[in-house]
Design a protein around this motif. Structure first.
Motif, PDB file in Angstrom:
ATOM      1  N   ASN A 243       0.332  -1.405  -0.503  1.00 20.96           N
ATOM      2  CA  ASN A 243       0.387  -0.997   0.300  1.00 20.96           C
ATOM      3  C   ASN A 243       0.994   1.609   0.019  1.00 20.96           C
ATOM      4  OD1 ASN A 243      -2.082   1.004  -0.282  1.00 20.96           O
ATOM      5  ND2 ASN A 243      -2.576   1.373   2.085  1.00 20.96           N
ATOM      6  N   ASN A 244       2.069   1.069  -1.265  1.00 22.13           N
ATOM      7  CA  ASN A 244       2.185   2.331  -1.116  1.00 22.13           C
ATOM      8  C   ASN A 244       2.282   2.851  -2.662  1.00 22.13           C
ATOM      9  OD1 ASN A 244       4.694   2.940   1.087  1.00 22.13           O
ATOM     10  ND2 ASN A 244       4.198   0.712   0.761  1.00 22.13           N
ATOM     11  N   GLU A 245       3.139   4.056  -2.670  1.00 23.57           N
ATOM     12  CA  GLU A 245       2.235   4.812  -3.734  1.00 23.57           C
ATOM     13  C   GLU A 245       3.555   4.686  -5.297  1.00 23.57           C
ATOM     14  OE1 GLU A 245       2.682   8.424  -3.034  1.00 23.57           O
ATOM     15  OE2 GLU A 245       1.025   8.536  -1.832  1.00 23.57           O
ATOM     16  N   PHE A 246       4.576   3.371  -5.604  1.00 24.76           N
ATOM     17  CA  PHE A 246       5.156   3.173  -6.125  1.00 24.76           C
ATOM     18  C   PHE A 246       4.482   2.514  -8.485  1.00 24.76           C
ATOM     19  CE2 PHE A 246       6.452  -0.304  -2.721  1.00 24.76           C
ATOM     20  CZ  PHE A 246       7.462   1.168  -2.399  1.00 24.76           C
ATOM     21  N   VAL A 247       5.172   3.482  -9.007  1.00 28.86           N
ATOM     22  CA  VAL A 247       4.597   3.140 -10.551  1.00 28.86           C
ATOM     23  C   VAL A 247       4.821   2.368 -11.367  1.00 28.86           C
ATOM     24  CG1 VAL A 247       4.007   4.815 -12.709  1.00 28.86           C
ATOM     25  CG2 VAL A 247       3.870   5.673  -9.964  1.00 28.86           C
ATOM     26  N   GLY A 248       5.038   1.551 -12.224  1.00 31.40           N
ATOM     27  CA  GLY A 248       5.140   0.665 -12.831  1.00 31.40           C
ATOM     28  C   GLY A 248       6.952   1.072 -13.649  1.00 31.40           C
ATOM     29  N   ASP A 249       7.665   1.362 -13.843  1.00 33.15           N
ATOM     30  CA  ASP A 249       8.411   2.268 -14.053  1.00 33.15           C
ATOM     31  C   ASP A 249       9.666   1.260 -14.595  1.00 33.15           C
ATOM     32  OD1 ASP A 249      11.581   3.073 -14.195  1.00 33.15           O
ATOM     33  OD2 ASP A 249      10.390   5.350 -15.055  1.00 33.15           O
ATOM     34  N   PRO A 250       9.671   1.135 -15.758  1.00 31.14           N
ATOM     35  CA  PRO A 250      10.912  -0.328 -16.102  1.00 31.14           C
ATOM     36  C   PRO A 250      12.234  -0.311 -15.603  1.00 31.14           C
ATOM     37  CG  PRO A 250      10.194   0.382 -18.109  1.00 31.14           C
ATOM     38  CD  PRO A 250       9.279   1.792 -17.065  1.00 31.14           C
ATOM     39  N   SER A 251      12.762   1.231 -15.801  1.00 29.10           N
ATOM     40  CA  SER A 251      14.836   1.483 -15.255  1.00 29.10           C
ATOM     41  C   SER A 251      14.140   0.658 -13.666  1.00 29.10           C
ATOM     42  CB  SER A 251      14.964   2.738 -15.045  1.00 29.10           C
ATOM     43  OG  SER A 251      13.685   3.546 -15.485  1.00 29.10           O
ATOM     44  N   VAL A 252      13.628   1.431 -12.924  1.00 30.97           N
ATOM     45  CA  VAL A 252      13.644   0.847 -11.832  1.00 30.97           C
ATOM     46  C   VAL A 252      13.094  -0.199 -11.207  1.00 30.97           C
ATOM     47  CG1 VAL A 252      11.530   1.437  -8.820  1.00 30.97           C
ATOM     48  CG2 VAL A 252      12.890   3.690 -11.304  1.00 30.97           C
ATOM     49  N   ALA A 253      11.893  -0.700 -11.663  1.00 30.05           N
ATOM     50  CA  ALA A 253      11.953  -2.042 -11.760  1.00 30.05           C
ATOM     51  C   ALA A 253      13.230  -3.279 -12.295  1.00 30.05           C
ATOM     52  CB  ALA A 253      10.706  -2.539 -12.986  1.00 30.05           C
ATOM     53  N   VAL A 254      14.089  -3.142 -12.453  1.00 35.92           N
ATOM     54  CA  VAL A 254      15.070  -3.364 -13.622  1.00 35.92           C
ATOM     55  C   VAL A 254      16.277  -3.239 -12.065  1.00 35.92           C
ATOM     56  CG1 VAL A 254      17.285  -3.636 -14.399  1.00 35.92           C
ATOM     57  CG2 VAL A 254      14.921  -3.423 -16.264  1.00 35.92           C
ATOM     58  N   VAL A 255      16.574  -2.082 -11.336  1.00 37.10           N
ATOM     59  CA  VAL A 255      17.362  -2.097 -10.890  1.00 37.10           C
ATOM     60  C   VAL A 255      17.336  -2.878  -9.730  1.00 37.10           C
ATOM     61  CG1 VAL A 255      17.812  -0.167  -9.159  1.00 37.10           C
ATOM     62  CG2 VAL A 255      18.103   0.370 -11.824  1.00 37.10           C
ATOM     63  N   PHE A 256      15.055  -2.878  -9.685  1.00 37.28           N
ATOM     64  CA  PHE A 256      15.154  -2.921  -7.794  1.00 37.28           C
ATOM     65  C   PHE A 256      15.420  -4.475  -7.960  1.00 37.28           C
ATOM     66  CE2 PHE A 256      11.137  -4.293  -5.178  1.00 37.28           C
ATOM     67  CZ  PHE A 256      12.177  -3.662  -4.157  1.00 37.28           C
ATOM     68  N   ALA A 257      15.240  -5.054  -9.104  1.00 35.82           N
ATOM     69  CA  ALA A 257      15.497  -6.765  -9.319  1.00 35.82           C
ATOM     70  C   ALA A 257      16.857  -7.258  -9.268  1.00 35.82           C
ATOM     71  CB  ALA A 257      14.327  -6.922 -10.549  1.00 35.82           C
ATOM     72  N   LEU A 258      17.375  -6.559  -9.804  1.00 35.44           N
ATOM     73  CA  LEU A 258      19.303  -6.356  -9.561  1.00 35.44           C
ATOM     74  C   LEU A 258      19.989  -6.800  -8.175  1.00 35.44           C
ATOM     75  CD1 LEU A 258      20.662  -4.465 -12.470  1.00 35.44           C
ATOM     76  CD2 LEU A 258      20.242  -7.382 -12.712  1.00 35.44           C
ATOM     77  N   ALA A 259      19.417  -5.690  -6.933  1.00 36.48           N
ATOM     78  CA  ALA A 259      19.201  -5.475  -6.122  1.00 36.48           C
ATOM     79  C   ALA A 259      18.929  -6.563  -4.997  1.00 36.48           C
ATOM     80  CB  ALA A 259      18.529  -4.186  -5.697  1.00 36.48           C
ATOM     81  N   ILE A 260      17.543  -7.109  -5.323  1.00 37.00           N
ATOM     82  CA  ILE A 260      17.168  -8.270  -4.884  1.00 37.00           C
ATOM     83  C   ILE A 260      18.294  -9.541  -5.005  1.00 37.00           C
ATOM     84  CG2 ILE A 260      15.486 -10.228  -4.956  1.00 37.00           C
ATOM     85  CD1 ILE A 260      13.478  -7.360  -4.410  1.00 37.00           C
ATOM     86  N   ASN A 261      18.821  -9.308  -6.756  1.00 41.09           N
ATOM     87  CA  ASN A 261      19.680 -10.289  -6.888  1.00 41.09           C
ATOM     88  C   ASN A 261      21.113 -10.945  -6.036  1.00 41.09           C
ATOM     89  OD1 ASN A 261      17.635 -11.321  -8.920  1.00 41.09           O
ATOM     90  ND2 ASN A 261      19.006 -10.046 -10.732  1.00 41.09           N
ATOM     91  N   SER A 262      21.560  -9.570  -5.704  1.00 36.30           N
ATOM     92  CA  SER A 262      22.646  -9.591  -5.271  1.00 36.30           C
ATOM     93  C   SER A 262      22.939  -9.623  -3.576  1.00 36.30           C
ATOM     94  CB  SER A 262      23.909  -8.011  -5.241  1.00 36.30           C
ATOM     95  OG  SER A 262      22.611  -6.757  -5.030  1.00 36.30           O
ATOM     96  N   SER A 263      21.213 -10.037  -2.735  1.00 36.84           N
ATOM     97  CA  SER A 263      20.820  -9.867  -1.610  1.00 36.84           C
ATOM     98  C   SER A 263      20.366 -11.593  -1.226  1.00 36.84           C
ATOM     99  CB  SER A 263      19.972  -8.724  -1.201  1.00 36.84           C
ATOM    100  OG  SER A 263      18.798  -9.388  -1.843  1.00 36.84           O
TER     101      SER A 263
END
Length: 489
Positions: free
Chosen positions: A124-144
């Motif tokens: 329940n936040n205000e995230f918007v489906g931005d392609p570049s943000v989605a890729v950066v977030f996925a790469l961060a999860i991959n390294s965690s």
């Protein structure tokens, strides 16, 4: 009443005092500020001040405030700094905080190479489906080492986020994903199916409730799980538009449209098919873990070679042990270095009790014989176990362990006492033991199961066993690739 007072009977009446609330030692490392009126940068600074006032912080619960992007950047800027990294936070909850994509990028910077955070809740936040943000977030999860992520009730993420997030997602520690009420439609089905059927998927739980996936998309997801996914143990598909009639986008041909009208997809049928697949995965998971542990037990004894024997087979002089430990590296590679080399049948060995005949067989035959102990495991899973079992570097240290090797009782539990086993308590220095009435003691980890009400006792042995199974990727059934099997045959 006065007679009792005169005779002094009131001196023996106990005086009740108000008891202070009991707080477990574990809860002292939790910061819970839900609906506390924290806003923007000033609210984040209050949280940072609260963190700095504590020696340890493991949970950060900040739901139902309004930190926004500015407060989120301030908070995670501190957590990403050298002073903030020393706090080993395992769970962060930021539900209903008005966070947008700027805040999500700040969270991504904190997630990068983070090995302590296990659970992240961003409902329940205000995230918007931005392609570049989605890729950066996925790469961060991959390294965690993140295990649980909730993005539920973010309807503006929509199909755009899924289309760029799932194809990049390759996180071996990722176990639970919540995408409920995220504005997904049937356009996301192909990306969900592709991820669920790929070896990148290690999910145990997936929630897609409240999305307009419709009948054909749900059917394709359920069929994909039955066909090629063996990791999922729980999946939720409630209120996904199954009761609505199919539209033109869901039918690719007149024949499909006719079949959809004559045989509409009903939720009970989908639920039964899904339950069968999830039950299969759960059963295979238990069997795979059981066979993996059994295979390790025998492989360690049969495949681990003494250093003296390795030296006799490889006359190359070994340098003394150092930080690089070249002798250990050589011993670890000895098992597989002999594969493919010619084996002289004319060589005879003196019969003595010092050598086990099994070790004189070619390595290929040894591994093939051991594979019958775990027929359910894939070839890759067996090789990972053989590699681990044959490496001296995986042996436990010979130095005495300074930490408790048994279970860890919660200090708030009634079974915990500060005294040792002789005082009738669990004890904190020599492991956990329970006293029997007839004398003697019994381990608190009898038969591999811990004792204690309300899961107040943590089994260290069980935790280490689960960690090892995850490291060799034996936490789920692996379907053998037909092409790989034909090449090996």
């Amino acid at each position: 009443m006065d007679a009792f007072m005169l005779n002094g009977f009131n001196q023996h009446v106990p005086i009740r005092r108000s008891a202070a609330p009991k707080v477990s030692l574990a809860a002292r490392s939790h910061i819970e500020s839900m609906d506390a009126g924290l806003t923007s940068v000033s609210g984040a600074q209050e949280v940072i001040k609260d963190i700095l006032a504590r020696r340890s912080v493991t949970k950060l619960i900040l739901g139902h405030n309004y930190l926004g992007d500015e407060g989120c950047e301030e908070l995670f800027g501190f957590l990403s700094s050298e002073a903030g990294r020393k706090y080993k936070i395992g769970e962060i909850s930021l539900n209903s905080n008005g966070i947008g994509n700027r805040g999500l990028l700040a969270i991504s910077r904190y997630l990068r190479d983070n090995t302590t955070l296990k659970e992240l809740f961003l409902q329940n936040n205000e995230f918007v489906g931005d392609p570049s943000v989605a890729v950066v977030f996925a790469l961060a999860i991959n390294s965690s080492h993140l295990e649980t992520l909730s993005l539920a009730i973010n309807p503006t993420l929509a199909d755009t986020f899924v289309a760029h997030f799932l194809p990049v997602l390759d996180a071996p520690y990722f176990r639970e994903l919540h995408f409920s009420l995220c504005g997904l439609t049937d356009e996301s089905a192909s990306h969900i199916v592709e991820y669920l059927t790929s070896p990148r998927c290690q999910l145990h739980v997936l929630k897609l409730n409240g999305n307009q996936l419709r009948a054909r998309a749900v059917g394709s997801i359920v069929r994909a799980i039955h066909r090629a996914n063996y990791t999922l143990l729980r999946m939720e598909l409630y209120a996904v538009g199954l009761t609505k009639s199919p539209d033109d986008s869901e039918t690719s041909s007149p024949e499909d449209e006719e079949n959809a009208q004559e045989h509409p997809l009903r939720w009970p049928d989908v639920e039964n098919d899904l339950k069968r697949s999830l039950t299969r995965n759960s059963t295979l998971k238990r069997l795979v873990e059981k066979e993996a542990l059994a295979l390790l037990r025998y492989s360690r004894v049969l495949l681990l070679r003494p250093k003296a024997r390795d030296v006799s087979q490889h006359p190359t002089p070994l340098s003394p042990c150092s930080e690089s430990c070249s002798c250990v590296q050589l011993s670890a590679n000895t098992l597989f270095s002999t594969i493919g080399q010619p084996y002289h049948l004319s060589v005879t060995y003196a019969t003595s009790g010092s050598h086990f005949p099994f070790t004189r067989l070619p390595t290929e035959l040894q591994l093939h014989i051991l594979s019958f102990l775990a027929p359910l495991l894939s070839t890759a899973q067996r090789l990972r176990i053989f590699t681990y079992a044959s490496s001296p570097s995986t042996l436990p240290t010979l130095l005495p362990c300074l930490t408790n090797g048994g279970c860890i009782p919660d200090p708030a539990s009634p079974q915990f006492t500060m005294g040792g086993p002789a005082a009738g308590g669990f004890g904190t220095s020599t492991g956990i033991t329970l006293r029997k009435r007839g004398g003697g003691s019994v381990s608190a980890c009898a038969n591999g199961k811990c004792m204690g009400a309300g899961n107040s006792v943590l089994c260290r042995r069980e935790a280490e066993r689960s960690q090892w199974l995850a490291s060799v990727r034996c936490i789920a059934f692996e379907l053998e690739d037909e092409e790989t099997t034909e090449k090996e045959a």
